[in-house]
Design an enzyme around this catalytic site. Sequence first.
Site, mmCIF file in Angstrom:
data_model
loop_
_atom_site.group_PDB
_atom_site.id
_atom_site.type_symbol
_atom_site.label_atom_id
_atom_site.label_comp_id
_atom_site.label_asym_id
_atom_site.label_seq_id
_atom_site.Cartn_x
_atom_site.Cartn_y
_atom_site.Cartn_z
ATOM 1 C CE LYS A 18 72.837 94.857 -67.863
ATOM 2 N NZ LYS A 18 73.923 93.892 -67.627
ATOM 3 C CG ASP A 311 77.590 96.992 -72.559
ATOM 4 O OD1 ASP A 311 78.222 96.008 -73.000
ATOM 5 O OD2 ASP A 311 77.455 97.209 -71.340
ATOM 6 N NE ARG A 384 73.989 96.164 -73.167
ATOM 7 C CZ ARG A 384 73.361 96.845 -72.211
ATOM 8 N NH1 ARG A 384 72.409 97.697 -72.530
ATOM 9 N NH2 ARG A 384 73.665 96.684 -70.936
HETATM 10 C C1 S3P Z 1 79.954 95.453 -67.143
HETATM 11 C C2 S3P Z 1 81.121 95.567 -67.838
HETATM 12 C C3 S3P Z 1 81.214 95.374 -69.285
HETATM 13 C C4 S3P Z 1 79.856 95.412 -69.972
HETATM 14 C C5 S3P Z 1 78.816 94.663 -69.221
HETATM 15 C C6 S3P Z 1 78.672 95.173 -67.801
HETATM 16 C C7 S3P Z 1 79.985 95.653 -65.688
HETATM 17 O O1 S3P Z 1 81.817 94.145 -69.545
HETATM 18 O O2 S3P Z 1 79.955 94.937 -71.278
HETATM 19 O O3 S3P Z 1 77.561 94.793 -69.872
HETATM 20 O O4 S3P Z 1 78.922 95.836 -65.074
HETATM 21 O O5 S3P Z 1 81.078 95.633 -65.127
HETATM 22 P P1 S3P Z 1 83.384 93.912 -69.379
HETATM 23 O O6 S3P Z 1 83.620 93.143 -68.159
HETATM 24 O O7 S3P Z 1 83.779 93.165 -70.583
HETATM 25 O O8 S3P Z 1 84.045 95.241 -69.241
#
Ligand code: S3P
Length: 424
Positions: A18, A311, A384
Amino acid sequence: MNRRLKRIKSEIEILGDKSISHRALMIASISKGITKISNFLFSHDSISTLNCLKNLGVKIEVNKENVLVYGNGLYSFKFYDGVLDARNSGTTMRLLSGILSGYKFKSIIDGDISLRKRPMDRIIKPLSLMGANIFAKNSERFAPIYIEGNDLKSICYKMEVDSAQVKSSILFAGLYADSVTKIFENIKTRDHTERMLKYFGSNISFEDGVICIEKGELIASDIFIPGDISSASFFMVLAAGIDGSEVLIKNVGINETRTGIIDVLKCMGVNVELLNVRENCYEKMCDIKVYGTSRLRPISISGDIIPRLIDEIPIICVLCSLVNGESSIEDVEELRYKESDRITSIVKEFRKLNIDICETKNGIRIHGGRKIKGAKVNSYNDHRIAMSLTILAYLSGEDIVIENKDCVDISFPMFYEKLNEIFK
Ligand code: S3P
């Protein structure tokens, strides 16, 4: 663990990553030329990014095998006379804000009820320092976000939260700034943006927690998206929790900033093999083989490993609740700002199932091994949480009814089908 479950022997392929899918669309859109994206994830979140970019005038063609993005350079977006809708996707809102800060027209980005509760001051602060006119409508912190870009100034920025979304937002704005933008990370977070920008020819360096980026055109480059390790983690835990099981998950991304789940499983006593390791577009991938065992150990995690598995905490909690002994997960305050307050969601719903679990100030403690009892639980529309509760239902063999379970489409549209495939 004292359950009798039919062991699984299976080989599966999960969908594209993703985080990387969002970035591929955005970076291709501001590059020069046509980018072919293969194995793109068609989930609600990545489609939100796709729709926002189309609204901003980017030509994107969706085919059966791939997505073609017709990029026209850094300044090719057109003013959109409407509200860009990020729906549930924090990545869409935060990363796109970084790019739009370099455009001198007005944009509004909004999201659903969940996204409207997630903090946006973390991007507003650095983007304002760079010279963007950006503010949030609600308490200066929450979406909708209003942006009017500017001639941006480069900044030296020490990260205040360990967030890849914030880092990426600043890096994207850095593409439009007058000189070198420097970011200092306390703890390394996922570095897909850095790797992909390098792949598209950007002037970027990243080493020892310091990232430097300079203005410069990006060149369209075909890209393959590896399988999402966060999606794979549900099947890794399912296999790990059933003694004698063997599951091979093909083509999974194993960027080191994402592989905390593998370290945790190994620490808990699970045999995990990484086969056929290779690299593609600066991202490592492999096939992951997981062997189930009945001899699992509890775990304590905190500190630097947390961003590498942020995650995966809900699914790690599932395994911890089945293992005899006390497990503790600390330094995870960031979970409070995800699609739901995941600390509260996990603790509240797991308790309904007779699991001995409590909240600590910045974490979760679980005394695993108690008999799980079926009940009706809620996903809080958090993908999730829904997938973790589903795996818990399988591993406990109990009748667990999950409300709002369709939200898995946010990151993993084929989740229930893949699960059925395994148990066929
Ligand atoms: C993501 C970073 C993470 C993650 C999120 C996706 C990304 O969050 O939890 O599901 O694609 O950059 P953070 O910005 O808190 O690191």
